[in-house]
Design an enzyme around this catalytic site. Sequence first.
Site, PDB file in Angstrom:
ATOM      1  N   GLU A 111       0.811  -1.202   0.000  1.00  5.67           N
ATOM      2  CA  GLU A 111       0.000   0.000   0.000  1.00  5.67           C
ATOM      3  C   GLU A 111       0.856   1.270   0.000  1.00  5.67           C
ATOM      4  OE1 GLU A 111      -1.881   1.157   3.693  1.00  5.67           O
ATOM      5  OE2 GLU A 111      -0.401   0.069   4.841  1.00  5.67           O
ATOM      6  N   CYS A 124       2.530   8.088   2.569  1.00  2.00           N
ATOM      7  CA  CYS A 124       2.898   6.984   3.455  1.00  2.00           C
ATOM      8  C   CYS A 124       3.337   5.812   2.575  1.00  2.00           C
ATOM      9  CB  CYS A 124       1.681   6.618   4.310  1.00  2.00           C
ATOM     10  SG  CYS A 124       1.960   5.243   5.410  1.00  2.00           S
ATOM     11  N   CYS A 131       5.473  -8.261   7.251  1.00  2.00           N
ATOM     12  CA  CYS A 131       6.464  -7.865   8.250  1.00  2.00           C
ATOM     13  C   CYS A 131       6.658  -9.030   9.203  1.00  2.00           C
ATOM     14  CB  CYS A 131       5.986  -6.634   9.024  1.00  2.00           C
ATOM     15  SG  CYS A 131       7.174  -6.050  10.259  1.00  2.00           S
ATOM     16  N   CYS A 135       3.778  -7.339  15.614  1.00  2.00           N
ATOM     17  CA  CYS A 135       3.110  -6.539  16.642  1.00  2.00           C
ATOM     18  C   CYS A 135       1.639  -6.962  16.646  1.00  2.00           C
ATOM     19  CB  CYS A 135       3.256  -5.051  16.344  1.00  2.00           C
ATOM     20  SG  CYS A 135       4.977  -4.563  16.216  1.00  2.00           S
ATOM     21  N   CYS A 138      -1.331  -5.090  14.589  1.00  2.00           N
ATOM     22  CA  CYS A 138      -0.996  -4.604  13.242  1.00  2.00           C
ATOM     23  C   CYS A 138      -1.369  -5.652  12.207  1.00  2.00           C
ATOM     24  CB  CYS A 138       0.500  -4.287  13.165  1.00  2.00           C
ATOM     25  SG  CYS A 138       1.065  -3.893  11.505  1.00  2.00           S
ATOM     26  N   GLY A 185       5.578  -2.968   6.596  1.00  5.94           N
ATOM     27  CA  GLY A 185       6.959  -3.406   6.771  1.00  5.94           C
ATOM     28  C   GLY A 185       7.750  -2.612   7.781  1.00  5.94           C
ATOM     29  N   GLU A 186       8.884  -3.179   8.165  1.00  5.48           N
ATOM     30  CA  GLU A 186       9.791  -2.535   9.108  1.00  5.48           C
ATOM     31  C   GLU A 186      10.996  -2.029   8.309  1.00  5.48           C
ATOM     32  OE1 GLU A 186      10.229  -1.431  12.292  1.00  5.48           O
ATOM     33  OE2 GLU A 186      12.202  -0.939  11.485  1.00  5.48           O
ATOM     34  N   SER A 217      10.093   5.313  10.347  1.00  8.95           N
ATOM     35  CA  SER A 217       9.429   4.844  11.560  1.00  8.95           C
ATOM     36  C   SER A 217       9.888   3.421  11.852  1.00  8.95           C
ATOM     37  CB  SER A 217       7.911   4.866  11.348  1.00  8.95           C
ATOM     38  OG  SER A 217       7.246   4.244  12.416  1.00  8.95           O
ATOM     39  N   LEU A 240       6.529   3.216  20.102  1.00 10.14           N
ATOM     40  CA  LEU A 240       6.705   2.775  21.488  1.00 10.14           C
ATOM     41  C   LEU A 240       5.483   1.974  21.973  1.00 10.14           C
ATOM     42  CD1 LEU A 240       8.859   3.014  23.702  1.00 10.14           C
ATOM     43  CD2 LEU A 240       7.597   4.980  24.595  1.00 10.14           C
ATOM     44  N   HIS A 241       4.326   2.599  21.985  1.00  8.09           N
ATOM     45  CA  HIS A 241       3.043   1.931  22.276  1.00  8.09           C
ATOM     46  C   HIS A 241       2.855   1.414  23.697  1.00  8.09           C
ATOM     47  CE1 HIS A 241       2.719   2.276  18.018  1.00  8.09           C
ATOM     48  NE2 HIS A 241       3.434   1.214  17.728  1.00  8.09           N
ATOM     49  N   ASN A 318      -6.667   1.804  14.694  1.00  2.80           N
ATOM     50  CA  ASN A 318      -7.518   1.627  13.514  1.00  2.80           C
ATOM     51  C   ASN A 318      -7.864   0.156  13.390  1.00  2.80           C
ATOM     52  OD1 ASN A 318      -7.639   4.324  12.391  1.00  2.80           O
ATOM     53  ND2 ASN A 318      -5.437   4.111  12.159  1.00  2.80           N
ATOM     54  N   CYS A 361      -3.724   3.571   9.009  1.00  9.30           N
ATOM     55  CA  CYS A 361      -2.709   2.573   9.384  1.00  9.30           C
ATOM     56  C   CYS A 361      -3.333   1.213   9.589  1.00  9.30           C
ATOM     57  CB  CYS A 361      -2.084   2.920  10.730  1.00  9.30           C
ATOM     58  SG  CYS A 361      -0.988   4.281  10.696  1.00  9.30           S
TER      59      CYS A 361
END
Length: 391
Positions: A111, A124, A131, A135, A138, A185-186, A217, A240-241, A318, A361
């Site tokens: 995306e 974005c 990934c 997480c 996600c 992705g990371e 990010s 961080l979250h 989201n 997101c």
Amino acid sequence: MAGSDAMTAADQLIATSPVTDRVNLLGLTRQQLETFFTDLGEKRFRAQQVMKWIHHRGVRDFEEMTDLSQSLRTRLGEIAEITPPAIAEQHDSQDGTRKWAIAVEGGSLVEAVLIPEGDRATLCVSSQVGCSLDCTFCSTGKQGFQRDLTAAEIIGQVWLAINSYDAWQSGKGRVVTNVVMMGMGEPLLNFDNVVSAMSLMCDDLAYGLSKRKVTLSTSGVVPNLDRLAEWADVSLAVSLHAPNDALRDQIVPINRKYPIARLLASAKAYLDAQPDKKRVVTIEYTLLAGVNDSVEQAKELAALLKDYPCKINLIPFNDFPNSGYERPSGNAVSRFWQVLTDAGFVVTVRTTRGDDIDAACGQLVGEVVDRTRRAERHRAGRGDHSLLESG
Ligand code: SAH
Ligand code: SF4
């Protein structure tokens, strides 16, 4: 675009994506393109001419590059190409947000989302297909890891976004003013390709964005963050979250390897390596109802980040199908924001844009995956397994 029609178009694009052994010049940095031309026995400045054609003017056909000799154009046509990834779907939201599902080689979809806001427009961008970091909140993580995107596929998202607007061609200002590596992705797990693509984003001969307007990010791949300053000077956001390791271990599994203290120290060292001493880390904090959104947790976060050079971006969760999480109420978000603001932090709350096209997101990808699965079944019925085998 209606589901079944759109997928037919996507199927066609995926089926016809060319696979060649030509060099794709789209993803080459200035230095790499200079080497490419000197290896051909050409002058280095050919790289500058060709970069302008590709990135400033959106030209893909070497025959249109009128400041190159005919013999060089012919040679380039034989050994090179300028191939952006194919657009499988494009959706426009009523609020101006535009979203693309992009078909990359091998049949996968990633995306990109463009979010206009006043005189800014933030793109974005994705860095990987899927990934590996998993997480828990996600949808990309839930898909698992498929592969890294190439530099051409990453910068190609910028190329596609810009070239999808007439305004660019008619010179009415910039279509993309900011880029955030916050799609799928990371980015730090696809280090070299991400660094190359970001160098093109900032290069005057390509997209000429200021380094402050390109943001990487990361959820905390610390060894690669430790070496990022040698290669890039873009803005940094840290996902961080959670205000403590016990909770972060649960929702951001890479924390078990690289806990919060190491992550924050590494991000600070990245800042310290930059000549501009006024820069700060953006701390991203996705708010999950009943998990990390209490007043106590806001206070704990404030204590954790006391004296840390940062601003905080709160992202109300989201939702996507079967996520297992809920978005907190507006009141809960306000309370969390208030605690941090009272503690003296600069805190923004990410507003959801493109709701009608699921552009926030973690949303689009779930939708595309569903469609892909539908397409897989469809294809399996027809005896064509190209997409199934690629994954
Ligand atoms: N892998 C990188 C960049 C991509 S994710 C990272 O994790 O930082 C970009 C941001 O969106 C991250 O902060 C991520 O945690 C957050 N995010 C992922 N899924 C989300 C969801 N469903 N709702 C809200 N934020 C989400
Ligand atoms: Fe990967 Fe980022 Fe999603 Fe975590 S939040 S699974 S690191 S894309």
